[in-house]
Scaffold this motif. Structure first.
Motif, mmCIF file in Angstrom:
data_model
loop_
_atom_site.group_PDB
_atom_site.id
_atom_site.type_symbol
_atom_site.label_atom_id
_atom_site.label_comp_id
_atom_site.label_asym_id
_atom_site.label_seq_id
_atom_site.Cartn_x
_atom_site.Cartn_y
_atom_site.Cartn_z
ATOM 1 N N THR A 268 0.729 -1.214 -0.092
ATOM 2 C CA THR A 268 -0.156 0.145 0.167
ATOM 3 C C THR A 268 0.942 1.218 -0.127
ATOM 4 O O THR A 268 1.830 1.223 0.756
ATOM 5 C CB THR A 268 -0.790 -0.035 1.261
ATOM 6 N N ARG A 270 0.486 5.212 0.234
ATOM 7 C CA ARG A 270 -0.851 6.127 0.904
ATOM 8 C C ARG A 270 -0.352 7.581 1.139
ATOM 9 O O ARG A 270 0.710 7.792 1.873
ATOM 10 C CB ARG A 270 -1.522 5.442 2.160
ATOM 11 N N THR A 275 -4.943 6.517 -1.899
ATOM 12 C CA THR A 275 -4.209 5.149 -1.577
ATOM 13 C C THR A 275 -4.273 4.350 -2.824
ATOM 14 O O THR A 275 -5.046 3.992 -3.785
ATOM 15 C CB THR A 275 -5.178 4.469 -0.615
ATOM 16 N N ALA A 416 -0.999 5.445 9.117
ATOM 17 C CA ALA A 416 -1.849 5.701 7.846
ATOM 18 C C ALA A 416 -1.622 4.368 6.932
ATOM 19 O O ALA A 416 -2.829 4.114 6.377
ATOM 20 C CB ALA A 416 -1.398 6.771 7.258
ATOM 21 N N ALA A 417 -0.422 3.926 6.624
ATOM 22 C CA ALA A 417 -0.364 2.732 5.773
ATOM 23 C C ALA A 417 -0.847 1.562 6.470
ATOM 24 O O ALA A 417 -1.455 0.511 5.821
ATOM 25 C CB ALA A 417 1.109 2.490 5.517
ATOM 26 N N ASN A 419 -3.387 1.258 8.697
ATOM 27 C CA ASN A 419 -4.962 1.606 8.618
ATOM 28 C C ASN A 419 -5.355 1.091 7.319
ATOM 29 O O ASN A 419 -6.554 0.636 7.181
ATOM 30 C CB ASN A 419 -5.209 2.951 8.939
ATOM 31 N N ALA A 420 -4.433 1.406 6.137
ATOM 32 C CA ALA A 420 -4.960 1.208 4.900
ATOM 33 C C ALA A 420 -5.055 -0.283 4.481
ATOM 34 O O ALA A 420 -5.751 -0.723 3.731
ATOM 35 C CB ALA A 420 -4.372 1.844 3.819
ATOM 36 N N GLU A 423 -8.540 -3.387 5.378
ATOM 37 C CA GLU A 423 -9.565 -3.989 4.633
ATOM 38 C C GLU A 423 -8.781 -5.157 3.763
ATOM 39 O O GLU A 423 -9.620 -6.246 3.627
ATOM 40 C CB GLU A 423 -9.993 -2.824 3.605
ATOM 41 N N SER A 448 -7.923 -0.168 -4.505
ATOM 42 C CA SER A 448 -7.287 1.104 -4.620
ATOM 43 C C SER A 448 -8.295 2.313 -4.931
ATOM 44 O O SER A 448 -8.317 3.353 -4.355
ATOM 45 C CB SER A 448 -6.264 1.491 -5.940
ATOM 46 N N ALA A 451 -10.833 2.774 -1.865
ATOM 47 C CA ALA A 451 -9.923 3.514 -0.664
ATOM 48 C C ALA A 451 -9.879 4.964 -0.947
ATOM 49 O O ALA A 451 -10.097 5.836 -0.174
ATOM 50 C CB ALA A 451 -8.782 2.812 -0.472
ATOM 51 N N THR A 452 -9.505 5.143 -2.167
ATOM 52 C CA THR A 452 -9.311 6.768 -2.584
ATOM 53 C C THR A 452 -10.462 7.439 -2.558
ATOM 54 O O THR A 452 -10.638 8.562 -2.108
ATOM 55 C CB THR A 452 -8.590 6.581 -4.096
ATOM 56 N N GLN A 455 -11.525 8.435 0.946
ATOM 57 C CA GLN A 455 -10.659 9.318 1.242
ATOM 58 C C GLN A 455 -11.112 10.695 0.964
ATOM 59 O O GLN A 455 -11.001 11.735 1.850
ATOM 60 C CB GLN A 455 -8.991 9.129 1.084
#
Length: 487
Positions: A268, A270, A275, A416-417, A419-420, A423, A448, A451-452, A455
């Protein structure tokens, strides 16, 4: 005369039940046997404790994110409560507690009604007396979904044209008619969302379409619809990658995933607004070089994996990992406890100091001072294996622990990464393994995009329909990861 106290013979304190020498020896022998049994039992308990501690460290070790650790210090408020008298009563609903003390409640905004229905009554239900008129109204808002609609079948007669000048043939397009397949935009979007947002197997996705809409399709058809969504959104995936390549700070992390039963990795990358996931068979520095580009000039926030310093020297090592590792060593070593306390105080002090909004010059001075403190820490001579290893890790990252002190945009942790990756980890537990390169392609693309969009506060369903309508679907031959990395 003063009478003399009567002398009590000592034999009066002796009883007839006083043990003999043989009985005392027998009792001592029995106590010795019991003592030996307790020593053996204690040794077994020590071995079991050692084994359980090792198992605990595997699941909740220094590299386990705090979100996955289950604290035993705090009692869960969902498992107990208090009645009106203050006595604790166990909860039986299995639910979670309400809002935390001091937090303002959040009320759901009541929608405006689309229609109003007058609900009246003619007579009293108890005695049958007829009512003259209403004395008031008790309104109640009820939100309801319309019944699922059956599928609509549309035939698009796409006209074909031929240019008189160059001879090029053109087939007219329509935004609601995909370039291939018999499923429309809504089916493609719902199939992809059901798979990657609702985590349904393809067979269940097919069942859902049939139950709600009467649309008959197989699990394979649901897969093909999801794959078309990925191919339609691949152009936007590449746009996300370009944004990340131009970013000043990128959080990077990776975790394992299976590809046809073999080990692979999902990476990932981010930033604050984007992301990107990349599924590769490699865990080496070639992956960030491929995704970010060889000439990437930003700062990478990461853990201590060797692939990152092999890719770039512009790093910020994660303090959350460092503090967890130090805490783990502190549990068994007194010296480790002092090191952990020193690091924790340094980190808290730097965080508090940065909140004062220091100037660039002050940041540079603090960076030099903090680095000198870390250098003094690692120069101490320690022979204990765990403590020496911890100090070695600190020394190996001296150039990368304090980047956040000098650069305001850099975070000291890689949360942050991590948490990404939550999922993809949940999906990994559900699907088990990706079957082939096309599965890797679909996986990284849709994860991707979703998630983006989240965000950026965009609706994933609306966005999936948009990319399907854009008719920028790439061919199946292109639907593979950009680079097949190995080793």
């Amino acid at each position: 005369m003063v009478s003399r106290p009567e002398t009590i013979p000592c034999r009066l304190f002796m009883t007839s039940s006083e043990p003999t020498k043989e009985e005392i020896l027998e009792r001592l022998a029995a106590l010795e046997q019991e003592n030996q049994r307790l020593r053996e039992e204690n040794e077994k308990l020590r071995e079991e404790n050692k084994r359980l501690r090792a198992k605990l460290r595997w699941h909740e070790g220094p590299h386990t994110p705090p979100s996955k650790e289950r604290s035993t210090d705090r009692e869960s408020s969902s498992s107990s409560g208090e009645d009106d008298d203050g006595d604790e009563q166990p909860r039986t609903d299995g639910g979670t507690p309400g809002r935390n003390p001091g937090h303002d409640p959040e009320w759901r905004t009541a929608p405006d009604p689309d229609q109003e229905i007058e609900v009246t009554c003619d007579c009293c239900p108890d005695c049958g007396e007829a009512f003259d008129e209403s004395v008031g109204v008790c309104p109640r808002l009820v939100e309801e979904l319309p019944d699922p609609q059956p599928p609509e079948t549309t035939q698009y007669n796409r006209h074909r044209y031929e240019c008189d000048s160059c001879g090029t043939q053109t087939i007219a397009s329509h935004p609601d008619c995909p370039d291939e397949g018999q499923f429309g935009v809504n089916v493609i979007a719902q199939a992809a969302l059901s798979r990657y947002d609702h985590r349904l197997p393809y067979r269940k996705i097919a069942d859902r379409f049939e139950q709600l809409h009467g649309l008959e399709l197989s699990g394979a058809s649901a897969w093909h619809a999801t794959e078309r969504a990925a191919r339609a959104g691949r152009c936007e995936y590449e746009q996300i990658r370009r944004h990340i390549q131009d970013a000043d700070v990128v959080h990077v992390d990776e975790t394992g995933v299976k590809r046809d039963g073999d080990q692979a990795w999902i990476w990932t990358f981010r930033t604050a607004e984007h992301t990107l996931f990349a599924v590769r068979e490699s865990r080496g520095h070639d992956v960030p070089a491929e995704v970010l580009g060889e000439d990437f000039a930003g700062t990478v926030v990461c853990d201590g994996w060797t692939a990152y310093p092999a890719f770039t020297s512009n790093l910020q090592r994660c303090w959350a990992h460092l503090l967890r590792e130090a805490e783990d060593v502190a549990e068994d070593h007194e010296v480790g406890e002092r090191i952990h306390r020193f690091l924790r105080q340094m980190y808290a002090g730097l965080q508090a100091w940065l909140e004062t909004d220091p100037t660039a010059r002050e940041r540079a001075q603090m960076h030099r001072s903090a680095r000198a403190d870390l250098t003094s820490l690692v120069e101490r001579s320690e022979t204990d294996g765990a403590v020496a290893t911890l100090l070695g890790k600190i020394e190996g990252g001296l150039d990368h622990w304090l980047t956040f002190v000098g650069e305001p945009a850099v975070s000291p942790t890689n949360n942050a990464a991590e948490n990404a990756l939550r999922e993809p980890v949940v999906l990994r537990k559900i699907i088990g393994t990706l079957r082939n390169d096309r599965g890797m392609f679909v996986h990284e693309t849709l994860l991707s995009l979703l998630a983006t969009w989240r965000q950026q506060g965009r609706n994933p369903y609306d966005e999936l329909k948009r990319v399907a309508r854009d008719n920028e679907m790439i061919s199946r031959t292109q639907a593979v990861p950009a680079v097949e990395s190995s080793g």
